[in-house]
Design a protein around this motif. Structure first.
Motif, mmCIF file in Angstrom:
data_model
loop_
_atom_site.group_PDB
_atom_site.id
_atom_site.type_symbol
_atom_site.label_atom_id
_atom_site.label_comp_id
_atom_site.label_asym_id
_atom_site.label_seq_id
_atom_site.Cartn_x
_atom_site.Cartn_y
_atom_site.Cartn_z
ATOM 1 N N TRP A 74 0.822 -1.212 0.000
ATOM 2 C CA TRP A 74 0.000 0.000 0.000
ATOM 3 C C TRP A 74 0.859 1.266 0.000
ATOM 4 N N ILE A 75 0.244 2.366 -0.409
ATOM 5 C CA ILE A 75 0.805 3.710 -0.272
ATOM 6 C C ILE A 75 -0.299 4.597 0.291
ATOM 7 N N ASP A 76 0.032 5.409 1.259
ATOM 8 C CA ASP A 76 -0.856 6.469 1.729
ATOM 9 C C ASP A 76 -0.319 7.802 1.236
ATOM 10 N N GLY A 77 -1.112 8.483 0.402
ATOM 11 C CA GLY A 77 -0.736 9.815 -0.061
ATOM 12 C C GLY A 77 -1.688 10.855 0.486
ATOM 13 N N GLN A 78 -1.327 12.110 0.371
ATOM 14 C CA GLN A 78 -2.146 13.193 0.895
ATOM 15 C C GLN A 78 -2.535 14.157 -0.225
ATOM 16 N N ILE A 79 -3.737 14.672 -0.154
ATOM 17 C CA ILE A 79 -4.209 15.662 -1.118
ATOM 18 C C ILE A 79 -3.503 16.984 -0.829
ATOM 19 N N ILE A 80 -2.796 17.519 -1.810
ATOM 20 C CA ILE A 80 -2.068 18.774 -1.603
ATOM 21 C C ILE A 80 -2.638 19.934 -2.417
ATOM 22 N N PHE A 81 -3.495 19.628 -3.397
ATOM 23 C CA PHE A 81 -4.017 20.712 -4.237
ATOM 24 C C PHE A 81 -5.321 20.266 -4.881
ATOM 25 N N ILE A 82 -6.269 21.192 -4.944
ATOM 26 C CA ILE A 82 -7.520 20.974 -5.661
ATOM 27 C C ILE A 82 -7.688 22.149 -6.615
ATOM 28 N N ASP A 83 -7.773 21.864 -7.927
ATOM 29 C CA ASP A 83 -7.821 22.958 -8.894
ATOM 30 C C ASP A 83 -9.244 23.483 -9.067
ATOM 31 N N LYS A 84 -9.413 24.443 -9.963
ATOM 32 C CA LYS A 84 -10.719 25.109 -10.096
ATOM 33 C C LYS A 84 -11.798 24.173 -10.629
ATOM 34 N N PHE A 85 -11.377 23.070 -11.283
ATOM 35 C CA PHE A 85 -12.330 22.062 -11.740
ATOM 36 C C PHE A 85 -12.612 21.020 -10.665
ATOM 37 N N GLU A 86 -11.977 21.212 -9.506
ATOM 38 C CA GLU A 86 -12.060 20.310 -8.357
ATOM 39 C C GLU A 86 -11.474 18.943 -8.662
ATOM 40 N N ASN A 87 -10.481 18.924 -9.551
ATOM 41 C CA ASN A 87 -9.626 17.755 -9.683
ATOM 42 C C ASN A 87 -8.675 17.739 -8.498
ATOM 43 N N VAL A 88 -8.273 16.551 -8.068
ATOM 44 C CA VAL A 88 -7.545 16.379 -6.817
ATOM 45 C C VAL A 88 -6.116 15.916 -7.105
ATOM 46 N N VAL A 89 -5.126 16.662 -6.622
ATOM 47 C CA VAL A 89 -3.716 16.302 -6.809
ATOM 48 C C VAL A 89 -3.183 15.701 -5.512
ATOM 49 N N VAL A 90 -2.521 14.555 -5.633
ATOM 50 C CA VAL A 90 -2.012 13.803 -4.490
ATOM 51 C C VAL A 90 -0.477 13.799 -4.544
ATOM 52 N N ASN A 91 0.167 13.787 -3.397
ATOM 53 C CA ASN A 91 1.633 13.900 -3.350
ATOM 54 C C ASN A 91 2.350 12.571 -3.609
ATOM 55 N N ILE A 92 1.891 11.822 -4.589
ATOM 56 C CA ILE A 92 2.531 10.567 -4.998
ATOM 57 C C ILE A 92 3.010 10.728 -6.436
ATOM 58 N N SER A 93 4.295 10.586 -6.644
ATOM 59 C CA SER A 93 4.842 10.726 -7.996
ATOM 60 C C SER A 93 4.699 9.414 -8.769
ATOM 61 N N LYS A 94 4.829 9.510 -10.070
ATOM 62 C CA LYS A 94 4.765 8.315 -10.909
ATOM 63 C C LYS A 94 5.888 7.344 -10.549
ATOM 64 N N GLU A 95 7.073 7.874 -10.264
ATOM 65 C CA GLU A 95 8.208 7.020 -9.904
ATOM 66 C C GLU A 95 7.940 6.268 -8.606
ATOM 67 N N GLU A 96 7.378 6.949 -7.612
ATOM 68 C CA GLU A 96 7.059 6.299 -6.336
ATOM 69 C C GLU A 96 5.981 5.241 -6.526
ATOM 70 N N PHE A 97 4.987 5.568 -7.322
ATOM 71 C CA PHE A 97 3.894 4.622 -7.586
ATOM 72 C C PHE A 97 4.413 3.348 -8.243
ATOM 73 N N GLU A 98 5.209 3.499 -9.299
ATOM 74 C CA GLU A 98 5.697 2.332 -10.030
ATOM 75 C C GLU A 98 6.674 1.513 -9.198
ATOM 76 N N ALA A 99 7.492 2.184 -8.376
ATOM 77 C CA ALA A 99 8.449 1.458 -7.539
ATOM 78 C C ALA A 99 7.737 0.590 -6.519
ATOM 79 N N CYS A 100 6.613 1.058 -5.992
ATOM 80 C CA CYS A 100 5.856 0.285 -5.008
ATOM 81 C C CYS A 100 4.941 -0.732 -5.694
ATOM 82 N N ARG A 101 4.467 -0.398 -6.864
ATOM 83 C CA ARG A 101 3.544 -1.281 -7.590
ATOM 84 C C ARG A 101 4.220 -2.589 -8.016
ATOM 85 N N LYS A 102 5.391 -2.501 -8.586
ATOM 86 C CA LYS A 102 6.154 -3.675 -9.037
ATOM 87 C C LYS A 102 5.335 -4.543 -9.999
#
Length: 285
Positions: free
Chosen positions: A165-193
């Motif tokens: 598992w990974i626990d990430g945190q919401i760090i930004f919500i844009d004007k369209f209310e899309n949600v940005v999480v502090n997990i990078s693609k590199e971190e995701f793929e390294a944990c996903r395997k």
């Protein structure tokens, strides 16, 4: 030709930003003055760092970035000038510098305020304008301020990782209310395997899930939950044609005195602050 960028929490509904640009010109600033945003948060430094860090990358060397947020949080009679990645950053000494740089810059200078003892927004901005103008004319920070190491440091909250598992945190919500999480693609793929995954969100983790990464919005059907890695390389959650944050009650930041699930304690200048971020959890199978 120098470029001076402005990123502030002041807004544009009154005269302050126009007057600040006038101060820059009156102080002899040369080159172009560029607005990045004047809608920065005054309390959510993770959001400020996200915006500034990702914008600054696109500017040339020797650009002078002025950041004004939470200007009166500390009244220490100075602000900071830093040289980082061959650019300059001028900002309050309130922790925002290291939130943006994600590290301690090697060159940080303390610019002592001069002139009127009255501290108003315009008198403080006049000092920022003076420093930026001198930098734009080719002066070096060491000629304007004293090098220092005793400035306030704060750092972005990081994801936490387990084997499955990974626990990430919401760090930004844009004007369209899309949600940005502090997990990078590199971190995701390294944990996903290479494994399957489920990105869970909202109060009902069991039913609110995304199980694939999309390239962009056009690859999802209308009203489909969507996960992709955005232009900043971070995980972004959205709904094609919908409102992710509003629909699921997702919030990017809260500052409270009560204990809730995620916190980042910061104690400087005799003040203690609890920063809370809503969690997005990814499970791997």
């Amino acid at each position: 030709m120098a470029i001076i960028t402005l990123s502030t929490d002041i807004g544009t509904s009154d005269f302050i930003i126009g007057a600040f640009k006038g101060q820059l010109l009156t102080s002899g600033a040369t080159g172009s003055i560029v607005d990045i945003t004047h809608q920065l948060s005054s309390s959510n430094f993770a959001e400020v760092a996200y915006i500034c860090n990702n914008a600054f990358h696109f500017y040339p060397e020797e650009t002078i970035h002025i950041i004004v947020t939470s200007l009166f949080e500390y009244e220490d009679g100075h602000f900071l000038i830093a040289r980082f990645n061959k650019q300059y950053i001028i900002c309050p000494d309130n922790g925002i510098l290291t939130m943006i740089t994600h590290q301690t810059p090697l060159e940080v200078y303390k610019y002592e305020l001069s002139g009127p003892t009255e501290r108003t927004t315009m008198t403080l901005l006049s000092q920022y304008a003076k420093a930026a103008a001198q930098l734009s004319r080719g002066r070096y920070p060491i000629q304007l301020a004293e090098k220092c190491t005793d400035f306030i440091e704060r750092y972005p909250i990081r994801p936490t990782f387990g084997d499955d598992w990974i626990d990430g945190q919401i760090i930004f919500i844009d004007k369209f209310e899309n949600v940005v999480v502090n997990i990078s693609k590199e971190e995701f793929e390294a944990c996903r395997k290479g494994r399957s995954f489920a990105i869970t969100f909202g109060r009902n983790y069991a039913s609110n899930q995304i199980t694939r990464i999309s390239e962009n919005y056009s690859s999802a059907s209308k009203d489909e939950y969507l996960a992709n890695f955005n232009s900043a390389g971070l995980l972004e959650l959205s709904i094609r044609g919908g409102n992710m944050a509003g629909l699921f009650g997702l919030q990017g930041f809260k500052e409270e005195n009560q204990h809730v699930q995620q916190l980042l304690n910061s104690t400087q200048g005799g003040q203690k602050r609890n920063w809370f971020y809503q969690t997005i959890r990814i499970f791997f199978t």
